[in-house]
Design an enzyme around this catalytic site. Structure first.
Site, PDB file in Angstrom:
ATOM      1  N   SER B  46       4.657 -57.954  -6.033  1.00  0.00           N
ATOM      2  CA  SER B  46       4.235 -57.106  -5.337  1.00  0.00           C
ATOM      3  C   SER B  46       3.351 -55.819  -6.015  1.00  0.00           C
ATOM      4  O   SER B  46       4.050 -55.278  -7.081  1.00  0.00           O
ATOM      5  CB  SER B  46       5.275 -56.495  -4.499  1.00  0.00           C
ATOM      6  OG  SER B  46       4.851 -55.544  -3.303  1.00  0.00           O
ATOM      7  N   GLU B  47       2.239 -55.565  -5.559  1.00  0.00           N
ATOM      8  CA  GLU B  47       1.305 -55.119  -6.603  1.00  0.00           C
ATOM      9  C   GLU B  47       1.729 -53.251  -6.940  1.00  0.00           C
ATOM     10  O   GLU B  47       0.960 -52.683  -7.552  1.00  0.00           O
ATOM     11  CB  GLU B  47       0.036 -55.180  -6.306  1.00  0.00           C
ATOM     12  CG  GLU B  47      -0.686 -54.529  -4.954  1.00  0.00           C
ATOM     13  CD  GLU B  47      -0.519 -55.508  -3.694  1.00  0.00           C
ATOM     14  OE1 GLU B  47       0.031 -56.467  -3.882  1.00  0.00           O
ATOM     15  OE2 GLU B  47      -1.538 -55.421  -2.976  1.00  0.00           O
ATOM     16  N   ASN B  48       2.438 -53.101  -5.788  1.00  0.00           N
ATOM     17  CA  ASN B  48       3.206 -51.663  -6.167  1.00  0.00           C
ATOM     18  C   ASN B  48       3.983 -51.584  -7.237  1.00  0.00           C
ATOM     19  O   ASN B  48       4.603 -50.537  -7.270  1.00  0.00           O
ATOM     20  CB  ASN B  48       3.407 -51.092  -4.833  1.00  0.00           C
ATOM     21  CG  ASN B  48       4.649 -51.875  -3.891  1.00  0.00           C
ATOM     22  OD1 ASN B  48       4.277 -53.085  -3.877  1.00  0.00           O
ATOM     23  ND2 ASN B  48       5.408 -51.320  -3.624  1.00  0.00           N
ATOM     24  N   SER B  88       1.503 -53.379 -13.367  1.00  0.00           N
ATOM     25  CA  SER B  88       1.149 -54.536 -12.130  1.00  0.00           C
ATOM     26  C   SER B  88      -0.222 -55.055 -12.206  1.00  0.00           C
ATOM     27  O   SER B  88      -0.255 -56.108 -12.064  1.00  0.00           O
ATOM     28  CB  SER B  88       1.532 -53.711 -11.213  1.00  0.00           C
ATOM     29  OG  SER B  88       1.291 -54.736  -9.883  1.00  0.00           O
TER      30      SER B  88
END
Lengths: 253, 223
Positions: B46-48, B88
């Site tokens: 998840s890019e967060n 990330s």
């Protein structure tokens, strides 16, 4: 190191004002992803300070009644640098009325621009955004990728090059960040996905204020577990947050 | 019969391989997570700032500090790791993610993708989409074959502002599967490799503006 604990968010901003650094037109970085990991109390204190014409660097713009949405409502923001602003009706209204400027950055480019700014890197090249509106007006260069992302070893000098676009580092007058745990020396520890943009922002501003769920005396955090070293941080505020949830999604059980 | 949305996501799940690190976009791609074949170990990023997304939480497990890129509450699986947004996207930009699956408004015959902006309409931003298509090793698009007005979404050239250039590897729609050819004289052109049950090549051609090859007779999508 001096004790950095400030009695309140307002007091921390008053220290900034005393240095002549709290002024209209200033640039402020605000941590968080959506409403996760935002410095809730510092945003409210910034609103109450009355400072205006702000440039806000933040991945999102909050929602209408929380987070940066509070500063939009009071028209204190002139420009946003963000990657996505989808959850805010007031934002939409001001933008369409031409009252608010927006500079969209790809999320990774935004994160790296902040990291670079804090690390003293004036500019860097990235493949992100090449051939898109984001690259318009920016210098480009044909370079070898450090690693062939489609598999295989690093390309040799005769391998084809790829187009990259130059992006610049970002640095702000003020950064407001949110930590789970802070000590009086300013060391910070973040929690889960509330970390997001906070660590980079803590390195990329003239004055850095952290609000934390818990504050302990220096020495109580294992130095091995520190995410942001205390030297980056100017003030720490103890201010447990509401931690609002945007999309409550569950499974039965 | 063209594929249903559920069948498109099932077909997309067949692109996954054991041990892959995968980023799933918001919307239809998120549903791919529920069709990962049993026994296959796939790590969802998840890019967060999370590698190792787990199932949605129970009411008792909800934690406001743990969300995905769509801002939904989630859990972290055993062995997961948290990191900053810079880390990330370093992971994404640096080619350390094996595959991303995302939606699109248009894909061109050269593999360009447009999925963030319609001129004249309110722009909400690109989020992490530009970074993902530029950095992830394989880009899989799941989308409806045609727009609501019937116009093709697989086009000769994107009329919408791009998200990325020449980056799409696979397109899965209700009509079939298109794969970008990477080697030989056909490199840089899509091949139609699979058709949905009952869908003819003529129908696929009639509803597609992009040029594509059929180097071998398309097989029937297995879902």
């Amino acid at each position: 190191m001096p004790d950095k604990l400030s009695p309140s968010a307002a007091a921390a901003l008053a220290d900034l004002a005393q240095r002549g650094l709290l002024k209209d037109g200033m640039t402020v970085m605000v941590g968080g992803f959506g409403l996760c990991g935002i410095p809730e109390h510092l945003i409210m204190a910034l609103r109450d300070s009355g400072v205006s014409r702000l440039t806000c660097i933040s991945n999102n713009a909050g929602v209408d009644d929380f987070g940066l949405g509070l500063l939009l409502r009071t028209r204190q923001i002139a420009k946003m640098i963000s990657s996505y602003v989808g959850e805010n009706a007031e934002f939409e209204r001001q933008y369409l009325a031409g009252e608010l400027q927006i500079e969209f950055n790809p999320q990774g480019t935004l994160a790296e621009r902040i990291r670079a700014g804090g690390a003293g890197i004036p500019a860097f090249y990235t493949a992100t955004g090449v051939g898109t509106p984001v690259a318009q007006g920016k210098p480009t260069a044909r370079l070898h990728r450090p690693r062939d992302t489609r598999g295989g070893a690093a390309p040799g000098p005769d391998a084809p090059t790829t187009e990259f676009v130059r992006e610049t580092g970002l640095y702000a007058d003020l950064a407001l960040v949110k930590a789970e745990l802070a000590d009086t020396a300013g060391n910070l520890v973040y929690r889960m996905t509330a970390r997001n943009f906070n660590p980079m922002m803590a390195t990329a501003a003239e004055f850095v204020i952290a609000e934390a769920e818990r504050v302990v005396p220096a020495g109580q955090i294992d130095p091995d577990h520190v995410h942001t070293p205390g030297s980056y941080v100017d003030r720490v505020v103890l201010a447990p947050g509401q931690k609002r949830i945007e999309q409550r999604t569950t499974r039965p059980g | 019969m063209p594929l249903t949305r559920d069948q498109i996501t099932r077909r997309a799940a067949l692109e996954l391989r054991d041990g892959y690190v995968v980023n799933l976009g918001i919307g239809m791609p998120t549903l791919v997570a529920s069709h990962i074949p049993p026994g296959m170990d796939v790590w969802l990023q998840s890019e967060n700032g999370l590698l190792g997304i787990g199932p949605f939480p129970t009411e008792a497990q909800i934690d406001p500090d743990l969300i995905n890129a769509g801002k939904q509450t989630i859990t972290a699986r055993t062995g997961a790791a948290f990191f900053s947004s810079a880390e990330s996207f370093g992971m994404i930009r640096g080619g350390h993610i094996d595959m991303c699956i995302l939606g699109a408004m248009q894909v061109s015959q050269a593999g360009d993708i447009a999925n963030w902006m319609v001129p004249g309409k309110l722009v909400k931003g690109m989020g992490g989409a530009m970074d993902l298509v530029a950095g992830v090793r394989r880009v899989v698009v799941t989308m409806e074959h045609n727009a609501k007005d019937g116009s093709p979404k697989l086009v000769s050239a994107c009329s919408l502002p791009l998200t990325g250039r020449a980056c799409v590897d696979t397109v899965i729609t209700e009509l079939g599967v298109f794969r970008m050819q990477r080697t030989g004289p056909s490199a840089g052109r899509f091949a139609l490799t699979e058709l949905a049950p009952g869908v003819t090549l003529d129908e696929a051609r009639a509803r597609t503006e992009a040029q594509f090859d059929t180097p071998a007779p398309p097989t029937v999508v297995a879902v």
